[in-house]
Design an enzyme around this catalytic site. Structure first.
Site, PDB file in Angstrom:
ATOM      1  N   ASN A   1       0.846  -1.198   0.000  1.00 45.55           N
ATOM      2  CA  ASN A   1       0.000   0.000   0.000  1.00 45.55           C
ATOM      3  C   ASN A   1       0.875   1.239   0.000  1.00 45.55           C
ATOM      4  OD1 ASN A   1      -2.491   1.565   0.330  1.00 45.55           O
ATOM      5  ND2 ASN A   1      -1.745   1.990   2.398  1.00 45.55           N
TER       6      ASN A   1
ATOM      7  N   HIS B   1       1.041   4.944   1.189  1.00 44.49           N
ATOM      8  CA  HIS B   1       0.387   5.777   2.202  1.00 44.49           C
ATOM      9  C   HIS B   1       1.073   7.139   2.287  1.00 44.49           C
ATOM     10  CE1 HIS B   1      -1.900   6.743   5.792  1.00 44.49           C
ATOM     11  NE2 HIS B   1      -0.781   7.169   6.341  1.00 44.49           N
TER      12      HIS B   1
ATOM     13  N   SER C   1       5.033   6.534   2.217  1.00 44.56           N
ATOM     14  CA  SER C   1       5.605   5.230   2.540  1.00 44.56           C
ATOM     15  C   SER C   1       4.922   4.148   1.731  1.00 44.56           C
ATOM     16  CB  SER C   1       5.402   4.909   4.034  1.00 44.56           C
ATOM     17  OG  SER C   1       5.890   5.932   4.874  1.00 44.56           O
TER      18      SER C   1
ATOM     19  N   ASP D   1      -2.500   0.386   8.144  1.00 48.66           N
ATOM     20  CA  ASP D   1      -1.232   1.088   7.920  1.00 48.66           C
ATOM     21  C   ASP D   1      -0.140   0.650   8.900  1.00 48.66           C
ATOM     22  OD1 ASP D   1      -2.471   2.541   5.893  1.00 48.66           O
ATOM     23  OD2 ASP D   1      -3.084   4.136   7.256  1.00 48.66           O
TER      24      ASP D   1
END
Length: 228
Positions: A121, A123, A150, A159
């Protein structure tokens, strides 16, 4: 080791991308794929919104798209229904990697654990700080000197997966949330393809559970400082 990497050089990394919005990061990957700059094949795109411009980007590139947005009564598709259809689609595409790029739904642990490939992912903060939403405004209000984005492994906790790479910049004194968002987005457009290149070339591994601690290698996350 070099011979082993060479033997896989002609096999592109199969990537599925999950999106919710404009798809600017998807476009960066499409452009890099079409230019031969990244050894990847985008095998499909899943959008949880039928008005996402990312769908147009994928269609223009002749990439298969699954839009999982609404049910027959016009209401937003529930997360369980979404995950059922998304899981079936991902299984059919058989990606090597699933990338969440601007995807704005929280996925269940069961979906993540049973996915046909590992997930990463993108982020917009320097994790582990500022998980969740409104990251740019929160960083400014906290008086942070640096901010960025990130890429982390997706886990059931929001996260919270292992952070693989980060790109960071200095926050200007006159910064607004909008201006900071625009600057960080430029970082995103560098960080995502760079990270995928490292994964495709086996420089980075998504298996961080038994990571060998070698003194001659930098610890994760790998960081880029790009004051854009």
């Amino acid at each position: 080791m070099l011979a082993n990497n060479t033997s896989h050089a002609n096999k592109p990394l199969r990537i599925a991308v999950l999106v919710s919005g404009s798809g600017s990061n998807l476009q960066v990957l499409i452009d890099a794929m079409q230019a031969g700059a990244l050894p990847i094949e985008i095998v499909g795109v899943i959008s949880n919104r039928d008005d996402a411009y990312a769908i147009t980007r994928a269609n223009d590139a002749a990439i298969p798209v699954a839009v999982l947005s609404h049910v027959a009564n016009g209401k937003r598709m529930g997360i369980k229904t979404f995950e059922t259809h998304a899981s079936e689609q991902l299984t059919a595409w058989q990606p090597d990697l699933i990338a969440l790029a601007g995807f704005m739904r929280v996925l269940s642990g069961s979906f993540i654990d049973n996915a046909p490939a590992p997930m990463i992912n993108l982020h917009p903060s320097l994790l582990p700080v500022y998980k969740g939403l409104d990251t740019h405004q929160r960083a400014i209000q906290a008086g942070e000197r640096h901010h960025g984005c990130s890429i982390h492994v997706v886990t059931a906790e929001l996260d919270a997966g292992a952070v693989l790479t980060q790109a960071l910049l200095e926050i200007n004194q006159t910064e607004t949330a909008d201006s900071l968002q625009a600057r960080v987005q430029k970082l995103e457009h560098k960080l995502l393809p760079w990270t995928i290149l490292l994964l495709a070339n086996k420089v980075l591994s998504l298996d961080t559970s038994n990571e060998t601690k070698a003194s001659y290698l930098p610890a994760l996350p790998l960081q880029l400082f790009m004051n854009m």
